[in-house]
Write an enzyme that holds these catalytic residues in place. Structure first.
Site, PDB file in Angstrom:
ATOM      1  N   ASP A   1       0.612  -1.067   0.302  1.00  0.00           N
ATOM      2  CA  ASP A   1       0.227  -0.114  -0.043  1.00  0.00           C
ATOM      3  C   ASP A   1       0.994   0.935   0.036  1.00  0.00           C
ATOM      4  O   ASP A   1       0.207   2.625  -0.671  1.00  0.00           O
ATOM      5  CB  ASP A   1      -1.192  -0.346   1.168  1.00  0.00           C
TER       6      ASP A   1
ATOM      7  N   CYS B   1       0.840  -8.396   4.377  1.00  0.00           N
ATOM      8  CA  CYS B   1       0.873  -6.779   4.865  1.00  0.00           C
ATOM      9  C   CYS B   1      -0.805  -6.840   4.381  1.00  0.00           C
ATOM     10  O   CYS B   1      -1.962  -7.676   4.125  1.00  0.00           O
ATOM     11  CB  CYS B   1       1.687  -5.997   3.421  1.00  0.00           C
ATOM     12  N   ASP B   2      -1.647  -5.818   3.848  1.00  0.00           N
ATOM     13  CA  ASP B   2      -2.125  -5.052   4.457  1.00  0.00           C
ATOM     14  C   ASP B   2      -3.824  -6.258   4.678  1.00  0.00           C
ATOM     15  O   ASP B   2      -4.528  -6.069   4.824  1.00  0.00           O
ATOM     16  CB  ASP B   2      -2.480  -3.592   3.910  1.00  0.00           C
ATOM     17  N   LYS B   3      -3.744  -6.149   2.701  1.00  0.00           N
ATOM     18  CA  LYS B   3      -5.007  -6.911   2.454  1.00  0.00           C
ATOM     19  C   LYS B   3      -4.987  -8.887   2.201  1.00  0.00           C
ATOM     20  O   LYS B   3      -5.606  -9.279   1.436  1.00  0.00           O
ATOM     21  CB  LYS B   3      -5.675  -6.529   0.654  1.00  0.00           C
TER      22      LYS B   3
ATOM     23  N   CYS C   1       5.220  -2.591   7.962  1.00  0.00           N
ATOM     24  CA  CYS C   1       5.359  -1.326   8.530  1.00  0.00           C
ATOM     25  C   CYS C   1       4.621  -1.477  10.207  1.00  0.00           C
ATOM     26  O   CYS C   1       3.823  -1.895  10.077  1.00  0.00           O
ATOM     27  CB  CYS C   1       4.715  -0.718   7.517  1.00  0.00           C
TER      28      CYS C   1
ATOM     29  N   GLU D   1      -7.053   4.432  -0.487  1.00  0.00           N
ATOM     30  CA  GLU D   1      -6.534   4.776   0.610  1.00  0.00           C
ATOM     31  C   GLU D   1      -6.008   5.938   0.068  1.00  0.00           C
ATOM     32  O   GLU D   1      -5.226   6.220  -0.320  1.00  0.00           O
ATOM     33  CB  GLU D   1      -5.624   3.866   1.630  1.00  0.00           C
TER      34      GLU D   1
ATOM     35  N   SER E   1      -5.141   5.475   5.428  1.00  0.00           N
ATOM     36  CA  SER E   1      -4.501   4.040   6.318  1.00  0.00           C
ATOM     37  C   SER E   1      -4.868   3.975   7.258  1.00  0.00           C
ATOM     38  O   SER E   1      -4.960   5.107   8.303  1.00  0.00           O
ATOM     39  CB  SER E   1      -3.173   4.522   5.318  1.00  0.00           C
TER      40      SER E   1
END
Length: 552
Positions: free
Chosen positions: A78, A119-121, A191, A442, A468
């Site tokens: 992202d 990570c995010d998704k 992150c 985002e 985010s």
């Protein structure tokens, strides 16, 4: 075994021949087949090291009598996708990850899965696949990145986004920004704050589909490799006991995850992902439930971006087991919820104490008596909106100001960087929802730039898109219905007075219903921004953010 229908019997001789072409022996073919879903790639810092995690998982599977078979998953960073067309694909990739995992597992009749996201998704996409397939499964993430160090303080990716805003108003020099760029992201891992990736990896422990430590053990720690071996070993125990994701992903598991989310002050994006995962498990998780849990669970942690601490600090403080144990001792999570350890949650967390009380507060001494997230309603958000209230300055919890209206993130960023935003303004960014974006971009760039300009205690941001997990300030997203579907946010005009009251859960535009109705009669849906390819199909099929932005 599920794989028996693919490899047993005389008629399956061709299938066995193809398996032997992979180099598998007869005794490997006889064992349960465990799919190892590895989202490693050379584009995402959180995923660059996942081959090491996969190798450890496979060692654990083999040691406990299984045959691991690895296959890939896509993953999008992202941070790299932020503030350009690439961000339209981030949320949309969640469905691709779930669908492709389903396709591989079903086509090859796998007996179990070990899912390796970071990570995010990727985390919710793999959780959705696990719930949908309902074969024994376990999550083992790649772990969080360590914080960087700059001028004697801990820094992270968000420090860079805010640094851009600081540079724009001459608070730092170009040389200082360049030095920060070198130091903010020191190596592999997701992150380092309580951003979306780490929030979801932590919630996996409360959902019961990951082993204790999944959310907080640093990516570079040997303990992460050991945990991966344990995950590979444990999936074979799940096969033997036939313990499946839907046995674990019960309504109480989702309430436990929400309670942990509120205690941690997690990302607003969880309000998209948890309902989507619940739907795959045959359950319903709506915004009313989110807010109900938020009202009853205190905020115990102030992690970046809502405070000074990073995930490595949370790990040192006792990790997720210590947070869950504190909540359990006060009746705020259900200890009888089953987990992939084969034991109830209470047994996994019992005796896990808080080692750094400045990082994890007690229920008796919280940062706030209510949770990190809040759901807002009003004439601007009839179907709800979400804000990370734990990252909002006290003076912005209630705010009234003039609307500054932009029909895209790009327009808003140009105005912010052009110094056109004034203290007191309410920035409204619309046509960025799941359909309108498409993809519900985002928006860390506008929020972080506002923070870097030191306007986050004076300016609010509203959007039908999303923010985010690294966002701080009065940033209210997921406004539903979205502008592209004619939601009230599409009717706001420049200069309208917007009233925000987070403690009272209110979000309103102070315009008469008669005037809004006049504007509604003049409104027409915009032309689609994308007319071909995956995003065009996604825009046609995606539901409202209030429903988790799932495909229907």
């Amino acid at each position: 075994m599920n794989s028996s229908k693919m490899k047993n019997g005389v008629e399956k001789a061709p299938h066995r021949s193809l398996l032997k072409a992979l180099g598998l022996t007869d005794w490997e073919i006889e064992r349960p087949f465990v799919g190892v879903v590895n989202s490693q790639n050379e584009l995402v810092p959180g995923h660059i090291h996942l081959d090491q995690i996969a190798a450890a998982v496979k060692a654990g599977v083999r040691a406990n009598g299984g045959t691991p078979l690895e296959f890939p998953s896509i993953a999008i960073c992202d941070g790299i996708a932020m503030n350009h067309e690439g961000m339209r694909y981030s949320l949309a990739s969640r469905e691709l990850i779930a669908d492709s995992t389903e396709a591989m597992a079903m086509a090859h009749a796998l007996d179990a899965l070990v899912l390796i996201p970071n990570c995010d998704k990727v985390v919710p996409g793999m959780l959705m696949a696990a719930a949908r397939l309902n074969i024994p499964a376990i999550i083992i993430s790649g772990g969080p990145m360590l914080a960087g160090r700059h001028q004697g303080r801990a820094v992270d990716l968000n420090s860079l986004f805010e640094g851009v805003g600081a540079y724009q108003v001459n608070r730092i020099t170009a040389a200082e920004l360049a030095e920060l760029e070198e130091r903010a992201c020191p190596g592999c891992g997701s992150c380092s704050g309580m951003f979306t990736a780490n929030t979801m990896n932590c919630l996996c422990e409360a959902l019961g589909l990951a082993l204790p430590g999944n959310g907080t053990i640093p990516a570079v720690a040997a303990a992460r490799i050991r945990l991966a071996k344990q995950a590979g070993w444990q999936v074979m125990e799940l096969v033997r006991s036939n313990l499946r994701p839907r046995d674990i992903l019960t309504q109480q598991a989702f309430r436990n995850a929400l309670a942990l989310d509120m205690a941690l002050g997690g990302s607003t994006n969880t309000v998209l992902h948890l309902p989507a995962i619940a739907r795959e498990a045959g359950l319903t998780l709506d915004l009313n439930m989110v807010d109900e849990v938020s009202q009853g669970v205190p905020n115990l942690c102030k992690l970046r971006p809502g405070g000074p601490h990073h995930i490595q600090d949370l790990d040192e403080a006792g990790g997720i087991p210590a947070v869950l144990n504190e909540l359990w001792q006060h009746g705020l999570v259900r200890g009888d919820a089953l987990t992939v350890t084969g034991r109830p949650l209470a047994e996994n967390i019992q005796g896990r104490q808080i080692a750094r009380p400045e990082v994890i507060r007690t229920v008796a001494d919280p940062h706030s008596p209510t949770g990190g997230l809040a759901i807002l309603w009003g004439n601007l958000a009839p179907d709800g909106a979400v804000v990370k209230q734990s990252a909002v300055a006290p003076e912005m919890l209630a705010h009234t100001g003039p609307a500054r209206v932009f029909n895209s993130e790009d327009e808003a960023c140009a105005a912010i960087l052009g110094r056109q935003i004034r203290p007191g303004d309410v920035i409204v960014i619309r046509y960025e929802g799941p359909k309108g974006g498409p993809g519900m971009r985002e928006m860390l760039t506008p929020t972080a730039t506002v923070a870097g300009m030191e306007l986050d205690k004076e300016v609010a941001l509203l959007t039908d898109g999303r923010f985010s997990g690294a966002t701080r300030g009065a940033s209210i997203g997921h406004i539903s219905p979205e502008a592209a579907e004619g939601g009230p946010i599409s009717l706001v005009a420049e200069g309208d007075t917007i009233q925000i009251d987070i403690p009272k859960r209110q979000l309103n535009v102070l315009v008469s219903e008669e005037l809004l109705q006049q504007r509604r009669q003049q409104w027409a849906p915009p032309e689609p921004r994308v007319r071909s390819g995956y995003l065009a199909r996604y825009a046609r099929l995606v539901s409202s953010a209030s429903q988790g932005a799932v495909l229907i």
